[in-house]
Design an enzyme around this catalytic site. Structure first.
Site, PDB file in Angstrom:
ATOM      1  CD  GLU A   1      -2.864  -1.338   2.285  1.00 25.08           C
ATOM      2  OE1 GLU A   1      -2.986  -0.388   3.067  1.00 25.08           O
ATOM      3  OE2 GLU A   1      -3.566  -2.360   2.328  1.00 25.08           O
TER       4      GLU A   1
ATOM      5  CB  CYS B   1       3.079   7.039   3.552  1.00 24.74           C
ATOM      6  SG  CYS B   1       3.613   5.803   4.711  1.00 24.74           S
TER       7      CYS B   1
ATOM      8  CB  CYS C   1       7.748  -6.030   8.096  1.00 24.52           C
ATOM      9  SG  CYS C   1       9.228  -5.455   8.960  1.00 24.52           S
TER      10      CYS C   1
ATOM     11  CB  CYS D   1       7.104  -3.940  15.759  1.00 27.68           C
ATOM     12  SG  CYS D   1       8.766  -3.528  15.175  1.00 27.68           S
TER      13      CYS D   1
ATOM     14  CB  CYS E   1       3.644  -3.136  13.391  1.00 22.12           C
ATOM     15  SG  CYS E   1       3.719  -2.833  11.609  1.00 22.12           S
TER      16      CYS E   1
ATOM     17  CG  HIS F   1       7.840   2.361  18.800  1.00 21.92           C
ATOM     18  ND1 HIS F   1       7.065   3.403  18.345  1.00 21.92           N
ATOM     19  CD2 HIS F   1       8.299   1.721  17.690  1.00 21.92           C
ATOM     20  CE1 HIS F   1       7.046   3.373  17.010  1.00 21.92           C
ATOM     21  NE2 HIS F   1       7.785   2.383  16.600  1.00 21.92           N
TER      22      HIS F   1
ATOM     23  CB  CYS G   1       0.757   4.991  11.361  1.00 21.94           C
ATOM     24  SG  CYS G   1       1.581   6.398  10.859  1.00 21.94           S
TER      25      CYS G   1
HETATM   26  N1  SAH Z   1       9.565  -0.334   9.316  1.00 20.37           N
HETATM   27  C1  SAH Z   1       9.788   1.030   9.491  1.00 20.37           C
HETATM   28  C2  SAH Z   1       8.847   1.924   8.698  1.00 20.37           C
HETATM   29  C3  SAH Z   1       7.380   1.550   8.617  1.00 20.37           C
HETATM   30  S1  SAH Z   1       6.309   1.729   9.987  1.00 20.37           S
HETATM   31  C4  SAH Z   1       9.737   1.414  10.953  1.00 20.37           C
HETATM   32  O1  SAH Z   1       9.343   0.596  11.755  1.00 20.37           O
HETATM   33  O2  SAH Z   1      10.165   2.513  11.269  1.00 20.37           O
HETATM   34  C5  SAH Z   1       5.962   3.479  10.166  1.00 20.37           C
HETATM   35  C6  SAH Z   1       5.676   3.869  11.624  1.00 20.37           C
HETATM   36  O3  SAH Z   1       4.361   3.461  12.048  1.00 20.37           O
HETATM   37  C7  SAH Z   1       6.651   3.231  12.587  1.00 20.37           C
HETATM   38  O4  SAH Z   1       7.097   4.157  13.535  1.00 20.37           O
HETATM   39  C8  SAH Z   1       5.786   2.166  13.224  1.00 20.37           C
HETATM   40  O5  SAH Z   1       6.300   1.757  14.440  1.00 20.37           O
HETATM   41  C9  SAH Z   1       4.445   2.866  13.332  1.00 20.37           C
HETATM   42  N2  SAH Z   1       3.345   1.934  13.572  1.00 20.37           N
HETATM   43  C10 SAH Z   1       3.278   0.628  13.256  1.00 20.37           C
HETATM   44  N3  SAH Z   1       2.098   0.106  13.652  1.00 20.37           N
HETATM   45  C11 SAH Z   1       1.383   1.108  14.227  1.00 20.37           C
HETATM   46  C12 SAH Z   1       0.068   1.201  14.790  1.00 20.37           C
HETATM   47  N4  SAH Z   1      -0.740   0.157  14.817  1.00 20.37           N
HETATM   48  N5  SAH Z   1      -0.337   2.391  15.275  1.00 20.37           N
HETATM   49  C13 SAH Z   1       0.495   3.467  15.200  1.00 20.37           C
HETATM   50  N6  SAH Z   1       1.725   3.440  14.670  1.00 20.37           N
HETATM   51  C14 SAH Z   1       2.181   2.274  14.179  1.00 20.37           C
HETATM   52 FE1  SF4 Z   2       8.305  -3.888  10.374  1.00 20.22          FE
HETATM   53 FE2  SF4 Z   2       6.072  -2.815  11.381  1.00 20.22          FE
HETATM   54 FE3  SF4 Z   2       8.241  -3.098  12.916  1.00 20.22          FE
HETATM   55 FE4  SF4 Z   2       8.242  -1.253  10.962  1.00 20.22          FE
HETATM   56  S1  SF4 Z   2       6.914  -1.267  12.786  1.00 20.22           S
HETATM   57  S2  SF4 Z   2       9.888  -2.736  11.455  1.00 20.22           S
HETATM   58  S3  SF4 Z   2       6.994  -2.334   9.415  1.00 20.22           S
HETATM   59  S4  SF4 Z   2       7.045  -4.791  12.000  1.00 20.22           S
END
Ligand code: SAH
Ligand code: SF4
Length: 382
Positions: A96, A109, A116, A120, A123, A226, A345
């Site tokens: 996306e 974006c 991935c 995390c 996410c 985080h 996000c």
């Molecule tokens: N993988 C990279 C970039 C993609 S994620 C990274 O982790 O930085 C973009 C941002 O959205 C990251 O800071 C991620 O931690 C945050 N994010 C992921 N899931 C989320 C959620 N459910 N609510 C809010 N932010 C989230």
């Molecule tokens: Fe991967 Fe989501 Fe963690 Fe970013 S926040 S590194 S996209 S698992």
């Protein structure tokens, strides 16, 4: 090179690579600049539209090369102006891309991987597992598609896209070469001419790659922090076990120092109710970031099914922001955009053909946890 046609896809080639391609064809290097303008400024994908290229060369190009972006599966426009594209990449998965217009800026974006591998805990992309790295053409192709959809040609003059953030699906530093080539095209005047301060790579903290990045580019960097201590960060961002804060922050500081004057690290901090949103966490963060020239961006958690996390109350968000602000930090809270089209996000799921089978395991484990919660209602749900 795309597997299906055997032709070279010119969309993802940086200027030096395209020049090398023309030399190999026995042509002059300056052709690269001409063709790049057609591709990126005018969104052309047909060699016959390149009116300053003679017919003989156009025929040669048609035989050897193509200009092919990822296939657009859908395009949605939110009532707040946010747009979301789902595009299919060569591996068969979908990723996306989201466009967010705000305060005279237009931020795109962009995704770097289908899924991935880093998992995390909060996410939804991570919960999809991992399928594939995107090619440079598939990454810059997202900018190319978005740009064409606004009909803003030439792209450099009438800009709809003023900023690009590598904050879509995937960990950009784990697809290093393709991401760097795509970002080079974003910044190149023959590409999209976006300033290096307005192209941002976001990482969860792949330390050796942060060091490598500093040697090849000078884009803006965002760190997905985080948590203000290793114990909590190990739970939320498992990569922290490999690269803990004591090595991560110096790597980021070095990167920023290498950029020169007036450059900042962006700290992203997803706020999770009762997990990392307490005053104690803010206080630890104030200490942790003392040596780091940074701006802090708080992202209230965006829920998705079976996540097990909740968004903090507005009061808790404000309290957290105020503590950081009063300690002298520049803190913004990211407003949720495009919620009606699932474009916020962490809500990007695409359609990943999970090679790790993590998504199956994840859903099974969450369902089990939820059933147990139902049986014993007093259990703490987190
Ligand atoms: N993988 C990279 C970039 C993609 S994620 C990274 O982790 O930085 C973009 C941002 O959205 C990251 O800071 C991620 O931690 C945050 N994010 C992921 N899931 C989320 C959620 N459910 N609510 C809010 N932010 C989230
Ligand atoms: Fe991967 Fe989501 Fe963690 Fe970013 S926040 S590194 S996209 S698992």
């Amino acid at each position: 090179m795309t597997e299906t046609t055997g032709k070279i896809n010119l969309l993802g080639l940086t200027q030096p690579k395209l020049e090398a391609f023309f030399e190999e064809l026995g042509e002059k290097r300056f052709r690269a600049g001409q063709v790049m303008k057609w591709i990126h400024h005018f969104g052309v994908d047909n060699f016959d539209d390149m009116t300053n290229v003679g017919k003989a060369l156009r025929d040669k190009l048609k035989a050897r090369a193509e200009i092919r972006g990822p296939e657009v599966v859908s395009e949605d426009i939110s009532k707040d102006g946010t747009r979301k594209w789902v595009v299919r990449v060569a591996s068969g998965s979908c990723v996306e891309t989201v466009y967010i217009p705000q305060n005279g800026r237009g931020t795109l974006c962009v995704s770097s991987q289908a899924g991935c591998a880093l998992d995390c805990s909060f996410c939804s992309t991570g919960k999809q597992g991992f399928n594939s790295d995107l090619t440079a053409a598939e990454i810059i192709g997202q900018v190319w598609i978005a740009n064409k959809s606004f009909g803003t040609v030439p792209a450099k003059v009438d800009r709809a896209i003023t900023n690009v953030v590598m904050m879509g699906m995937g960990e950009p530093l784990l697809n290093f070469d393709n991401v760097v080539d795509a970002m080079t095209l974003m910044m190149d005047d023959l590409g999209y001419g976006i300033s290096k301060r307005k192209v941002t790579l976001s990482t969860s903290g792949v330390v050796p790659m942060i060091e490598k990045l500093g040697k090849v580019t000078d884009v803006a960097l965002a760190l997905s922090l985080h948590a203000p201590n290793d114990e909590l960060r190990n739970q939320l961002v498992p990569l922290n076990k490999k690269y803990p804060l004591a090595v991560l922050l110096p790597a980021c500081n070095n990167y920023i120092a290498g950029l020169g004057e007036k450059r900042y690290l962006t700290i992203e901090y997803t706020l999770l109710k009762d997990v990392n949103d307490q005053p104690e966490h803010a206080r630890q963060m104030i200490e942790l970031l003392r040596e780091t020239p940074c701006k802090i961006n708080l992202i209230p958690f965006n829920p998705f099914p079976h996540s097990g996390y909740e968004r903090p109350s507005n009061n808790a968000i404000r309290r957290f922001q105020d503590l950081l602000h009063n300690a002298g930090y520049n803190v913004t809270v990211r407003t949720t955009r495009g919620e009606d089209i699932d474009a916020a996000c962490g809500q990007l799921v695409g359609q990943v053909m999970d090679r790790t089978r993590r998504s199956e395991r994840y859903i099974a484990v969450r369902q089990l946890a939820e059933e147990q919660v139902e049986i014993t209602p007093s259990t703490n749900r987190r």
